[in-house]
Design a protein around this motif. Structure first.
Motif, mmCIF file in Angstrom:
data_model
loop_
_atom_site.group_PDB
_atom_site.id
_atom_site.type_symbol
_atom_site.label_atom_id
_atom_site.label_comp_id
_atom_site.label_asym_id
_atom_site.label_seq_id
_atom_site.Cartn_x
_atom_site.Cartn_y
_atom_site.Cartn_z
ATOM 1 N N LEU A 59 35.304 30.124 25.658
ATOM 2 C CA LEU A 59 35.941 28.693 26.367
ATOM 3 C C LEU A 59 36.088 28.865 27.642
ATOM 4 N N LEU A 60 37.190 29.946 28.154
ATOM 5 C CA LEU A 60 37.299 29.878 29.514
ATOM 6 C C LEU A 60 35.954 30.094 30.305
ATOM 7 N N VAL A 63 34.663 26.377 30.949
ATOM 8 C CA VAL A 63 35.538 25.762 31.828
ATOM 9 C C VAL A 63 35.218 26.173 33.352
ATOM 10 N N ILE A 66 32.123 25.103 34.673
ATOM 11 C CA ILE A 66 32.223 23.861 35.206
ATOM 12 C C ILE A 66 33.195 23.517 36.531
ATOM 13 N N LEU A 67 34.187 24.004 36.296
ATOM 14 C CA LEU A 67 35.079 24.160 37.624
ATOM 15 C C LEU A 67 34.441 24.814 38.999
ATOM 16 N N THR A 122 37.300 30.319 41.381
ATOM 17 C CA THR A 122 37.050 30.618 40.020
ATOM 18 C C THR A 122 36.619 31.953 39.752
#
Length: 190
Positions: A59-60, A63, A66-67, A122
């Motif tokens: 999940l991280l 994310v 995307i970031l 990121t």
């Protein structure tokens, strides 16, 4: 509007970059986990912790990918001054990559900053947070995102060959940049 000259083309070899990324990801993952184990000595193993950690990592990672692309867009706006409406974001399923682009020309110095912004936000930030909070999930996510910036670093390396005021056009479909270098000054103009 594009300049009236033929651009220099910078194109990345996706297969080579993917192999480089796998090697760097593996190396950083091993290094970060070894440092965590040696320095923090708080390493606990349980099946539940492993399964929940894996789910949290996936999940991280999604994310953060995307970031990563969002931070490219932010870089285009902040460093290049492009309008919001010129931005495009998506996933190229054929190449298996996410992308962020603008249809505006950017000065080389702005493009280089926009290329590396996601590496810091990121990649490095989750890694530092992983060591600070002793979080294996954050360390692994940081390792994956640092290695995921290998293409950005390859582009950055190529852009260093051009003057900071060269104009850069991002290709909307491929990992390719078009460089419009300013004409060289002749001796009589100096």
């Amino acid at each position: 509007m594009l300049p009236d000259q033929e651009p220099h083309v910078i194109e990345l070899d996706i297969k080579k970059l993917m192999m480089d990324s796998v090697v760097i990801t593996s190396g950083l993952s091993i290094l970060f986990i070894a440092i965590q184990y040696i320095c923090l000595k708080d390493f606990e193993f349980s099946l539940w912790r492993m399964v929940s950690g894996f789910i949290l990592f996936v999940l991280l990672y999604i994310v953060l990918i995307i970031l990563h692309e969002v931070f490219h867009l932010i870089g285009f706006i902040v460093f290049g001054g492009v309008p919001y409406k010129s931005l495009k974001y998506g996933i190229n399923l054929e190449l298996g990559i996410a992308y962020a682009t603008t249809d505006q020309l950017l000065p080389n110095h702005a493009m280089k900053k926009a290329l590396l912004l996601p590496f810091w936000t990121t990649g490095i930030v989750p890694t530092v947070a992983g060591f600070y909070f002793n979080s294996t999930v954050l360390l692994l996510a940081g390792a994956f995102l640092i290695a995921g910036a290998v293409g950005d670093f390859a582009m950055y390396k190529e852009l260093r060959k051009y003057p900071k005021n060269a104009l850069i056009q991002d290709d909307p479909q491929l990992p390719r940049l078009y460089v419009y270098a300013p004409p060289k000054k002749s001796l009589s103009q100096k």
